[in-house]
Write a protein that holds these residues in place. Structure first.
Motif, short mmCIF file in Angstrom:
data_model
loop_
_atom_site.label_atom_id
_atom_site.label_comp_id
_atom_site.label_asym_id
_atom_site.label_seq_id
_atom_site.Cartn_x
_atom_site.Cartn_y
_atom_site.Cartn_z
N LEU A 1 -9.70 12.58 4.61
CA LEU A 1 -9.49 12.22 6.00
C LEU A 1 -8.95 13.43 6.76
O LEU A 1 -7.98 14.07 6.33
N THR B 1 -4.48 5.10 8.73
CA THR B 1 -5.53 4.39 8.01
C THR B 1 -5.38 2.88 8.03
O THR B 1 -6.32 2.17 7.66
N TRP C 1 -14.00 11.03 8.12
CA TRP C 1 -14.08 11.33 6.70
C TRP C 1 -15.05 12.47 6.53
O TRP C 1 -16.15 12.45 7.09
#
Length: 248
Positions: free
Chosen positions: A31, A69, A130
């Motif tokens: 990430l 997240t 990502w």
């Protein structure tokens, strides 16, 4: 105790940076967020932030993980699959020139989780994504296209920690859903190590390692073909014998 004068020592700040790894489309991905503010405005960086006055390091890392997240960190006091993402302290980075604003010491953490949805940007980031780790590591930290701060080194250290640790521990199951097939676990190893593994040999090794996997009592056809047996992570934390990484 003799008198203590805090002003006699130079001030510095502490941050936490997160190396969040997952396997997406059979590739090991990390990430990254695009910084919306100076320094390094517009550059990709690892998610993270400053430790607050009332926080310890673990709490700060867990907060940043949740904000970036939506994941909760795994609670060791509550064993069992599906109980948050794996979070562990990675290393400390304290080069005096690593942050142009002031002296900043970063305590990096490694996060492993199953395939995750599209990330959301937060804090001083204006976008997040990502990206395959090989792509990010190729950028380095030099030039306008490189990662911000010393995040290329932190990312490299996090990836190597994951690659080495799945050799001797059951950590690879952190990339899997609560119930998974041997084939899905093999693809995790292949993605993290960047090598192709023989399916039969892999099946023999993982099912023959005491405490690594336990049958979940069902099968699945989600990968196509014949029904495959489902497993859960066993109680073993260390693998004996270890899953040795092939030489490439």
């Amino acid at each position: 105790m003799s008198p203590y004068d805090p002003s006699a020592y130079p001030p510095f700040a502490v941050t936490v940076d997160l190396v969040v790894l997952t396997v997406r489309r059979h590739a090991l991905c990390a990430l990254v967020v695009r910084r919306g503010e100076q320094p390094f405005q517009g550059r990709w960086a690892l998610p993270g932030g400053f430790v607050r006055d009332e926080e310890d390091l673990a709490a700060a890392a867990a907060r940043e993980l949740s904000e970036e997240t939506g994941l909760c960190a795994h609670d060791p006091a509550m064993p069992g699959a599906g109980n948050g993402a794996h979070l562990e302290q990675l290393a400390t980075y304290g080069d005096p020139k690593r942050d142009p604003r002031m002296r900043v010491v970063s305590v990096a953490h490694l996060v492993l989780a199953p395939d995750l949805p599209a990330p959301r940007a937060g804090g001083d980031a204006n976008s997040a994504r990502w990206a395959p780790v090989d792509e990010l590591l190729a950028l380095g930290d030099e030039g306008s296209a490189g990662l911000a701060f010393d995040h290329a080194q932190i990312l490299a250290d996090g990836v190597e920690r994951a690659r080495s640790k799945i050799e001797y521990s059951s950590l690879a199951t952190a990339f899997c859903p609560p119930e998974f097939t041997v084939g899905e676990l093999r693809r995790v190893y292949e993605a993290v190590w960047g090598v192709a593994l023989d399916p039969r040999n892999f099946h023999r090794k993982v099912t023959g390692t005491p405490g690594f996997l336990v049958p979940a009592g069902g099968t699945t056809t989600r990968q196509g073909g014949r029904p495959a047996q489902l497993f859960r992570a066993g109680g073993a934390t260390l693998l004996n014998p270890p899953m040795l990484r092939p030489e490439v």
